[in-house]
Each structure stands twice: as C-alpha cells, then as structure tokens.
Design a protein around this motif. Structure first.
Motif, PDB file in Angstrom:
ATOM      1  N   VAL A 169       0.679  -0.764   0.127  1.00 32.11           N
ATOM      2  CA  VAL A 169       0.254  -0.152   0.071  1.00 32.11           C
ATOM      3  C   VAL A 169       0.153   1.615   0.121  1.00 32.11           C
ATOM      4  CG1 VAL A 169      -1.985  -1.316   1.502  1.00 32.11           C
ATOM      5  CG2 VAL A 169      -0.320   0.692   2.435  1.00 32.11           C
ATOM      6  N   GLU A 170       0.527   2.098  -0.782  1.00 31.06           N
ATOM      7  CA  GLU A 170       0.820   3.551  -1.021  1.00 31.06           C
ATOM      8  C   GLU A 170       0.005   4.723  -0.216  1.00 31.06           C
ATOM      9  OE1 GLU A 170       1.932   4.140  -4.183  1.00 31.06           O
ATOM     10  OE2 GLU A 170       3.823   2.984  -4.307  1.00 31.06           O
ATOM     11  N   GLY A 171       0.933   5.498   0.465  1.00 29.95           N
ATOM     12  CA  GLY A 171      -0.055   6.753   0.661  1.00 29.95           C
ATOM     13  C   GLY A 171       0.537   8.252   1.677  1.00 29.95           C
ATOM     14  N   SER A 172       0.414   8.930   2.136  1.00 30.84           N
ATOM     15  CA  SER A 172       1.218  10.062   2.265  1.00 30.84           C
ATOM     16  C   SER A 172       0.959  10.304   4.187  1.00 30.84           C
ATOM     17  CB  SER A 172       0.829  11.146   1.787  1.00 30.84           C
ATOM     18  OG  SER A 172       1.556  11.500   0.419  1.00 30.84           O
ATOM     19  N   ALA A 173       2.595  10.513   5.137  1.00 28.01           N
ATOM     20  CA  ALA A 173       2.170  10.739   6.009  1.00 28.01           C
ATOM     21  C   ALA A 173       2.274  12.183   6.720  1.00 28.01           C
ATOM     22  CB  ALA A 173       2.971   9.830   6.765  1.00 28.01           C
ATOM     23  N   SER A 174       1.486  12.905   7.087  1.00 22.24           N
ATOM     24  CA  SER A 174       2.324  14.049   7.584  1.00 22.24           C
ATOM     25  C   SER A 174       2.007  14.386   9.566  1.00 22.24           C
ATOM     26  CB  SER A 174       0.849  15.107   7.100  1.00 22.24           C
ATOM     27  OG  SER A 174       0.704  14.604   5.260  1.00 22.24           O
ATOM     28  N   THR A 178       6.377  27.548  13.722  1.00 26.66           N
ATOM     29  CA  THR A 178       4.748  26.199  13.366  1.00 26.66           C
ATOM     30  C   THR A 178       6.030  25.457  11.924  1.00 26.66           C
ATOM     31  OG1 THR A 178       3.033  27.086  13.947  1.00 26.66           O
ATOM     32  CG2 THR A 178       3.155  25.675  12.060  1.00 26.66           C
ATOM     33  N   ILE A 179       5.458  23.922  12.054  1.00 29.73           N
ATOM     34  CA  ILE A 179       6.499  22.845  10.971  1.00 29.73           C
ATOM     35  C   ILE A 179       4.858  22.189  10.258  1.00 29.73           C
ATOM     36  CG2 ILE A 179       8.749  21.664  10.859  1.00 29.73           C
ATOM     37  CD1 ILE A 179       9.920  22.900  12.167  1.00 29.73           C
ATOM     38  N   TRP A 180       5.240  21.991   9.394  1.00 30.71           N
ATOM     39  CA  TRP A 180       4.126  21.150   8.392  1.00 30.71           C
ATOM     40  C   TRP A 180       5.741  20.141   8.010  1.00 30.71           C
ATOM     41  CZ3 TRP A 180       2.711  25.809   8.500  1.00 30.71           C
ATOM     42  CH2 TRP A 180       1.799  26.506   8.901  1.00 30.71           C
ATOM     43  N   VAL A 181       5.195  18.711   7.884  1.00 27.99           N
ATOM     44  CA  VAL A 181       6.267  17.718   7.194  1.00 27.99           C
ATOM     45  C   VAL A 181       5.262  17.040   6.505  1.00 27.99           C
ATOM     46  CG1 VAL A 181       7.954  16.053   6.936  1.00 27.99           C
ATOM     47  CG2 VAL A 181       7.775  18.479   8.188  1.00 27.99           C
ATOM     48  N   THR A 182       5.566  16.579   5.094  1.00 26.93           N
ATOM     49  CA  THR A 182       4.677  15.377   4.170  1.00 26.93           C
ATOM     50  C   THR A 182       5.724  14.706   3.852  1.00 26.93           C
ATOM     51  OG1 THR A 182       2.229  17.084   4.201  1.00 26.93           O
ATOM     52  CG2 THR A 182       2.592  15.414   2.795  1.00 26.93           C
ATOM     53  N   THR A 190      15.617  20.392  14.357  1.00 23.10           N
ATOM     54  CA  THR A 190      13.929  20.581  14.668  1.00 23.10           C
ATOM     55  C   THR A 190      13.360  19.644  13.886  1.00 23.10           C
ATOM     56  OG1 THR A 190      13.970  22.778  15.492  1.00 23.10           O
ATOM     57  CG2 THR A 190      12.031  22.316  14.344  1.00 23.10           C
ATOM     58  N   TYR A 191      14.000  19.605  11.844  1.00 24.52           N
ATOM     59  CA  TYR A 191      12.994  19.052  10.868  1.00 24.52           C
ATOM     60  C   TYR A 191      13.473  17.781  11.455  1.00 24.52           C
ATOM     61  CZ  TYR A 191      11.441  22.954   8.604  1.00 24.52           C
ATOM     62  OH  TYR A 191      10.612  23.438   7.629  1.00 24.52           O
ATOM     63  N   THR A 192      15.245  16.748  11.500  1.00 26.23           N
ATOM     64  CA  THR A 192      15.078  15.543  12.318  1.00 26.23           C
ATOM     65  C   THR A 192      14.135  15.472  13.647  1.00 26.23           C
ATOM     66  OG1 THR A 192      17.408  16.486  11.342  1.00 26.23           O
ATOM     67  CG2 THR A 192      16.764  14.069  12.755  1.00 26.23           C
ATOM     68  N   ASP A 193      14.114  16.110  14.060  1.00 23.34           N
ATOM     69  CA  ASP A 193      13.214  15.692  15.236  1.00 23.34           C
ATOM     70  C   ASP A 193      11.356  15.233  15.272  1.00 23.34           C
ATOM     71  OD1 ASP A 193      12.776  14.685  18.455  1.00 23.34           O
ATOM     72  OD2 ASP A 193      11.412  16.520  17.684  1.00 23.34           O
ATOM     73  N   VAL A 194      11.306  16.198  13.941  1.00 20.52           N
ATOM     74  CA  VAL A 194      10.240  16.467  13.689  1.00 20.52           C
ATOM     75  C   VAL A 194       9.645  15.074  12.614  1.00 20.52           C
ATOM     76  CG1 VAL A 194       8.041  17.243  12.051  1.00 20.52           C
ATOM     77  CG2 VAL A 194       8.676  18.490  13.462  1.00 20.52           C
ATOM     78  N   GLN A 195      11.135  14.790  11.597  1.00 16.69           N
ATOM     79  CA  GLN A 195      10.427  13.596  10.816  1.00 16.69           C
ATOM     80  C   GLN A 195      10.156  11.888  11.524  1.00 16.69           C
ATOM     81  OE1 GLN A 195      13.888  13.754   8.110  1.00 16.69           O
ATOM     82  NE2 GLN A 195      13.544  15.696   7.621  1.00 16.69           N
TER      83      GLN A 195
END
Length: 204
Positions: free
Chosen positions: A51-56, A80-84, A144-149
């Motif tokens: 299966v494929e999808g997107s995680a946010s 504020t950070i958004w990651v998809t 911060t980005y690394t932690d969010v990922q």
C-alpha cells in the motif's frame, strides 16, 4: 481361435496395466501437489499486500487561541512546521515451522498461518514536502526538522501497524491466491490466521 483369444487377453492385460500406471502416477503427482506445504508456504509469503500513502505531521508552539499573548507569540516567536512524506508499506505473514501447517484429506485442505502484520514501512524522503511559519525572532533549525521527521515515522508506523483495513485486505489476498492454487482439485479450503476461527472458502 485359441491364439486370437490369447492375444486379446494379452493386449487387454497390457492396456489395463498401462491404465493403472497412468492412474497411479497421476494420483501420486496430485497427492504431492496437494500436500506440498513448501509451495503453499512460498505462496503465502509472496502474497504480500503493498500500500502507498502519505504521512503528515504538524508541530507548532502556538495555540491559535485568539488571545493577545498568542497573537504576540505568532509575530515574534512562532515556530510552526508541516512535513508530508509519501510512504510504502507492505503487509503479509511471517511464516516459520511453528506457525504454519497444511493438512490435506480427500475433500478438504486446512491451512494454518500466522496473522498478517506490517512487514515493512518506508518513508520516501526524496519526495518529502515541508513548510514552516516563523516569528521575526526565530531562525531555521535543522535539528527541529530531524526531530519532526523521527516523530512522523514513529506515529505513522504505529497507525499502520494497527490498521485493521489493510490487515483484512492482506488476509483476503492470501486466501484468494491459496484458494486458486487448490482450485483444480475441487476441494474445500479452510484458511485460519493466528487464533481466529476457520473460514471455509468454496471453490467455483
């Protein structure tokens, strides 16, 4: 006349022996095919569901409450950070000698398998999309980005591990393929995953 009768008897005997040999050989082959648990095991392992999808994920230090302190924070100190990230997940059975079994009789095949589970989960980071909103006094921070990922991976994987829909789809795919394997023999197929009750599958 006796010679003719003798030859007819010999010919009929040869035909009978040949027919019995063909029948016995075919039966032996069929029994080997039916009881070959190694083939069924390979089928079950290869019949995985992809299966494929997107995680946010969104992380923010503001509450959007509308009060003056929150609005002030938005101007000067918001972070504020958004990651998809697209993902690929694979569901299937992890088979071993203890959790796999095949029993065959004249009318029925019983197959016992472990419950399907999430076998692999991969975030496609090369297609990651990010966005951020920062206050005037905030600066970019790679940590911060690394932690969010990392948080995104942990939470999205946990959600997929408990995804009942994908697990049921995995069961149905395995049932269908194993049933097709036994279809030429016109047998009833009982397939059980883990501790669940047997579910007979009638062949057309």
């Amino acid at each position: 006349m006796k010679k003719i009768i003798t030859w007819l008897v010999i010919i009929l005997f040869i035909i009978l022996v040949f027919w019995l040999g063909q029948w016995s050989g075919s039966r032996t082959v069929n029994e080997q095919v039916l009881s070959n648990s190694l083939i069924v095991r390979e089928i079950a392992e290869l019949a995985s569901l992809e299966v494929e999808g997107s995680a946010s994920i969104k992380r923010s230090n503001v509450e959007n409450s509308g009060n003056w302190t929150d609005n002030l924070k938005k101007v000067f100190a918001e972070n504020t950070i958004w990651v998809t990230v697209p993902y690929t997940a694979k569901y299937g059975v992890d088979v071993n000698e203890q959790n796999f079994k095949v029993n065959v009789n004249k009318k029925k095949v019983q197959v016992r398998l472990p419950a399907p589970q999430l076998l692999s989960y991969e975030l496609r980071l090369n297609k990651m999309e990010t966005a951020n909103r920062k206050g005037w006094l905030m600066f970019s921070d790679d940590d911060t980005y690394t932690d969010v990922q990392k948080k995104l991976y942990e939470t999205s994987r946990a959600q997929l591990e408990d995804n009942k829909v994908y697990i049921e789809q995995s069961k149905e795919k395995i049932r269908k393929i194993i049933t097709q394997y036994y279809a030429p023999f016109e047998l009833e197929v009982d397939i059980r995953f883990g501790d669940e009750a047997p579910r007979p599958v009638k062949l057309d």
